[in-house]
Design a protein around this motif. Structure first.
Motif, PDB file in Angstrom:
ATOM      1  N   ARG A   1       0.852  -1.038  -0.018  1.00 59.87           N
ATOM      2  CA  ARG A   1      -0.125  -0.088   0.045  1.00 59.87           C
ATOM      3  C   ARG A   1       0.803   1.100   0.048  1.00 59.87           C
ATOM      4  NH1 ARG A   1      -2.746  -2.532   4.428  1.00 59.87           N
ATOM      5  NH2 ARG A   1      -4.925  -3.502   3.717  1.00 59.87           N
ATOM      6  N   GLU A   2       1.993   1.222   0.882  1.00 61.60           N
ATOM      7  CA  GLU A   2       2.546   2.454   0.985  1.00 61.60           C
ATOM      8  C   GLU A   2       3.535   2.661  -0.479  1.00 61.60           C
ATOM      9  OE1 GLU A   2       5.407   1.828   4.327  1.00 61.60           O
ATOM     10  OE2 GLU A   2       3.723   1.969   5.726  1.00 61.60           O
TER      11      GLU A   2
ATOM     12  N   GLY B   1      -6.205  18.214  -3.300  1.00 59.06           N
ATOM     13  CA  GLY B   1      -7.265  17.236  -3.571  1.00 59.06           C
ATOM     14  C   GLY B   1      -6.647  15.966  -4.190  1.00 59.06           C
ATOM     15  N   PHE B   2      -5.250  15.918  -4.442  1.00 58.91           N
ATOM     16  CA  PHE B   2      -4.660  14.528  -4.784  1.00 58.91           C
ATOM     17  C   PHE B   2      -4.859  13.608  -3.962  1.00 58.91           C
ATOM     18  CE2 PHE B   2      -1.087  11.881  -5.382  1.00 58.91           C
ATOM     19  CZ  PHE B   2      -1.170  11.405  -6.673  1.00 58.91           C
ATOM     20  N   GLU B   3      -5.186  12.502  -4.008  1.00 60.64           N
ATOM     21  CA  GLU B   3      -5.485  11.357  -3.158  1.00 60.64           C
ATOM     22  C   GLU B   3      -4.536  10.377  -3.641  1.00 60.64           C
ATOM     23  OE1 GLU B   3      -9.352   9.943  -2.826  1.00 60.64           O
ATOM     24  OE2 GLU B   3     -10.111  12.105  -2.920  1.00 60.64           O
ATOM     25  N   PRO B   4      -3.295  10.040  -2.988  1.00 58.28           N
ATOM     26  CA  PRO B   4      -2.564   9.147  -3.296  1.00 58.28           C
ATOM     27  C   PRO B   4      -2.968   7.620  -3.477  1.00 58.28           C
ATOM     28  CG  PRO B   4      -1.506  10.363  -1.781  1.00 58.28           C
ATOM     29  CD  PRO B   4      -2.782  10.816  -1.760  1.00 58.28           C
ATOM     30  N   MET B   5      -3.908   7.248  -2.575  1.00 53.40           N
ATOM     31  CA  MET B   5      -4.307   5.801  -2.470  1.00 53.40           C
ATOM     32  C   MET B   5      -5.472   5.555  -3.593  1.00 53.40           C
ATOM     33  SD  MET B   5      -1.870   4.312  -0.819  1.00 53.40           S
ATOM     34  CE  MET B   5      -3.065   2.584  -0.827  1.00 53.40           C
ATOM     35  N   ARG B   6      -5.864   6.760  -4.288  1.00 52.07           N
ATOM     36  CA  ARG B   6      -6.928   6.350  -5.126  1.00 52.07           C
ATOM     37  C   ARG B   6      -6.791   5.322  -6.014  1.00 52.07           C
ATOM     38  NH1 ARG B   6     -11.324   9.748  -7.098  1.00 52.07           N
ATOM     39  NH2 ARG B   6     -11.615   9.314  -9.496  1.00 52.07           N
ATOM     40  N   ASN B   7      -7.869   4.362  -6.246  1.00 55.27           N
ATOM     41  CA  ASN B   7      -7.994   3.562  -6.939  1.00 55.27           C
ATOM     42  C   ASN B   7      -6.815   2.257  -6.556  1.00 55.27           C
ATOM     43  OD1 ASN B   7     -10.020   4.256  -8.587  1.00 55.27           O
ATOM     44  ND2 ASN B   7      -8.618   5.623  -9.393  1.00 55.27           N
ATOM     45  N   TRP B   8      -6.382   2.049  -5.366  1.00 58.62           N
ATOM     46  CA  TRP B   8      -5.656   0.929  -4.904  1.00 58.62           C
ATOM     47  C   TRP B   8      -6.171  -0.080  -5.088  1.00 58.62           C
ATOM     48  CZ3 TRP B   8      -1.849  -1.699  -3.465  1.00 58.62           C
ATOM     49  CH2 TRP B   8      -1.703  -2.819  -2.548  1.00 58.62           C
ATOM     50  N   PRO B   9      -5.832  -1.231  -5.959  1.00 62.04           N
ATOM     51  CA  PRO B   9      -6.619  -2.318  -6.627  1.00 62.04           C
ATOM     52  C   PRO B   9      -6.935  -3.169  -5.264  1.00 62.04           C
ATOM     53  CG  PRO B   9      -4.277  -2.671  -7.173  1.00 62.04           C
ATOM     54  CD  PRO B   9      -4.342  -1.007  -6.478  1.00 62.04           C
ATOM     55  N   GLY B  10      -6.423  -3.087  -4.419  1.00 62.87           N
ATOM     56  CA  GLY B  10      -6.385  -4.143  -3.401  1.00 62.87           C
ATOM     57  C   GLY B  10      -5.748  -5.444  -3.198  1.00 62.87           C
TER      58      GLY B  10
END
Length: 636
Positions: free
Chosen positions: A465-466, A483-492
């Motif tokens: 994740r990191e 508003g940038f989200e670094p973890m946006r759309n992390w596939p899991g």
């Protein structure tokens, strides 16, 4: 090749290349020079006799959801016509995808002088219509008039993260931002000094004697020594009046990051009502039938080729009933509202429902499934919940845009600037279709859910994740906005496990089924937290007969499947790069997004993997360390 002076055929590419490597706005390296594929405004289907639109309603509807493509009415193949083999200099040779030479700076291979294409110092030769790849430019001035030495492209261009492409400003660069004091258009020379530390190319003005090395254009020095981007889109012939203001980056001709395609693709699966071949045909030719009353079917049967060729087995009453069923299904979907999935996620949903449905589908020329007798073999009951042989598949791909320097993100399309394909809003987009076969394997949901709980708070997954968040920040460093989200759309975690399993199977299949690994593609169905799924489809996606020979489908037969899965999972227990590979984990400051994975054990070709060999880790599938991290703690 397109241009006022030269209009000759200079080469050929496969339709699939126009989707992946040689599409609109890309630089195509020919043996003796390079060409730029022009925008859709210059494509001409007038003399491409016999072509028909590529029909795939779900894909077209998804394309129209994009604001820039709301006026798209059809998907078209590349312009092409028969007759080239019989008469290589005939009408067929003038039908194709238009290109123009780029860059327009050439270097003489005899004297190293830089010459512009529009300077009348170059001659174009393409005498043999059966050997278009021999086309070339020669330097025919002064002492070279009789020798005719080859002139090759000066190999540097400029690109910026907004997708602009421009000529390298050689004169500006050599004279350090000024002009030559002795000539308005100075004569330049480019010499390769060799060496093994970066580019060692010396530029010299033959008029005033000023010189400079191309090393001054790279890295941080390039920001100071190069002018700001002019905002040029040469495939469209447009400039931004005030430039774009970004710092351009020098690229070597042929660099892999000069062009990335932005694609949408889908498998042609039956409509949701699933009542048979007629319903699939109605969905496919909905535009023709949507506003046609029942009384007009007779006219369509006489003058509309799709109606005449495909609906002959059904009378007007049956067709009308199917039309109304489809209309009701569309209206119901619209009334449902909600935040439905869009883009490739929406397209994957329909595929997942068709492949995982326990009900049998009526076979069509585009889609035919079969479950092996007895279902999942006894030895693999804890590994898979379902096995499906896809005997016929049809995949349609459409090019919606492209990017430069950074590849597009399907899940986050706003992260990278997309370059348009035409000057005006297009009414059609280039597309291609391929047919093949496949093997679908569904993993038990209870197995995946239990595994996710075990690894959810593990150190290994936390490092993944990191690393993903840091990768996003570094990758888009000059685009990050508020508003940038670094973890946006992390596939899991689920995706990492299924993706790794898919690669293990691809590599095992390629050794046994008769297809080379580059002819295979994958589709991983991991879903989202709200709609979890668990399955992989491995299929052939090549534009010739090789994709339908039956070798892949045969791997789903019980004995073959048991052998295949055992070989894949047991082979994953070791790698010749161990212990380095087995101990590897992504690190926040590293530039990779995989764990226990490498070219020896997991990586596959770019045409095969849907995520560029990222999100892979053997420890999440088989026990190469802590058994608690493995999806299959006990390998069958």
């Amino acid at each position: 090749m397109h241009g006022e002076t030269h209009r000759r055929r200079v080469g050929s590419v496969r339709p699939s290349h126009l989707m992946f490597t040689s599409g609109v706005g890309s630089l195509v390296d020919l043996p003796n020079f390079a060409v730029l594929v022009r925008g859709l405004d210059d494509w001409d289907h007038t003399h491409a006799y016999g072509w028909e639109p590529i029909v795939e309603p779900r894909l077209l509807a998804e394309v129209r959801r994009q604001p820039a493509h709301r006026n798209v009415k059809e998907l078209r193949p590349a312009p092409w016509t028969e007759g080239l083999e019989r008469d290589p200099g005939g009408p067929a040779s003038r039908v194709g995808v238009p290109t123009t030479p780029f860059p327009s700076w050439f270097r003489c291979t005899a004297c190293d002088e830089l010459v512009r294409l529009d300077s009348d110092m170059l001659a174009f030769e393409n005498a043999n219509p059966r050997r278009p790849h021999e086309a070339r430019f020669t330097h025919n001035v002064g002492k070279h008039k009789k020798a005719k030495p080859l002139a090759v492209p000066a190999r540097f261009v400029l690109a910026c993260t907004d997708g602009h492409l421009d000529e390298f400003p050689y004169a500006h660069f050599v004279h350090r931002g000024g002009e030559c004091p002795k000539a308005e258009n100075p004569q330049l020379k480019m010499e390769d000094k060799g060496g093994n530390v970066g580019a060692n190319v010396e530029l010299t003005c033959l008029v005033c004697g000023e010189s400079r090395n191309m090393r001054d254009a790279g890295g941080e020095r390039g920001r100071e020594n190069l002018p700001v981007c002019r905002g040029r889109h040469p495939h469209l012939g447009t400039f931004e009046p005030d430039g774009c203001g970004r710092s351009p980056k020098p690229l070597v001709l042929g660099a892999s990051n000069q062009w990335f395609s932005e694609l949408l693709s889908t498998l042609a699966v039956p409509s949701e009502q699933g009542t048979g071949e007629l319903d699939s045909l109605v969905e496919k030719y909905w535009e023709m039938l949507e506003d046609t009353p029942k009384e007009g079917y007779r006219t369509l049967r006489q003058f509309a080729p799709p109606m005449r060729d495909h609906f002959g087995r059904w009378d007007d009453d049956a067709v009308h009933e199917a039309v109304e069923r489809h209309r009701a299904a569309l209206e119901g979907a619209q009334e449902g509202g909600g935040e439905a999935a869009t883009g490739h996620q929406a397209l994957r949903t329909a595929e997942w429902e068709a492949l995982s449905s326990p009900e049998d589908h009526v076979p069509t020329p585009d889609f035919a499934l079969r479950r092996p007798e007895g279902g999942v073999p006894e030895e693999l009951r804890g590994v898979f919940a379902d096995v499906v042989q896809a005997e016929r598949l049809r995949e349609v791909r459409v090019l919606t845009g492209f990017t430069r320097l950074d590849s597009p993100d399907l899940d986050d399309p706003l992260a990278v600037q997309t370059v348009r394909l035409s000057r005006e809003e297009p009414t059609w987009l280039p597309a291609s279709e391929v047919r093949g076969e496949g093997l679908f394997l569904r993993v038990p949901e209870e197995l995946l859910a239990g595994w996710e709980k075990r690894v959810g708070h593990s150190q290994a997954l936390e490092l993944h994740r990191e690393a993903y968040g840091t990768y996003r920040e570094k990758r888009y460093s000059d685009r990050i906005k508020s508003g940038f989200e670094p973890m946006r759309n992390w596939p899991g975690a689920r995706y990492v496990a299924l993706h790794t399993l898919s690669h293990l199977l691809v590599r095992a299949i390629a050794l046994d089924c008769g297809y080379n690994a580059a002819s295979l593609s994958e589709r991983v169905y991991a879903g989202t937290e709200e709609d979890p799924r668990g399955g992989v489809l491995i299929y052939t996606a090549v534009p010739d007969a090789e994709g339908t020979l039956g070798g892949l489908v045969s791997q789903a037969e019980p004995e073959r499947l048991v052998h295949l899965v055992r070989k894949a999972l047991r082979g994953a227990m070791r790698c010749s790069s161990d212990p380095l590979c087995a101990e590897r984990l992504p690190r926040a400051q590293a530039d990779f997004l995989h764990g226990a994975a490498c070219h020896v054990c997991l990586f596959v070709s770019e045409t095969t993997c849907e995520h560029g060999n990222r999100f892979l880790d053997r420890r999440f599938v088989v026990p190469i360390g802590d058994p608690e991290l493995a999806l299959y703690p006990e390998v069958p």
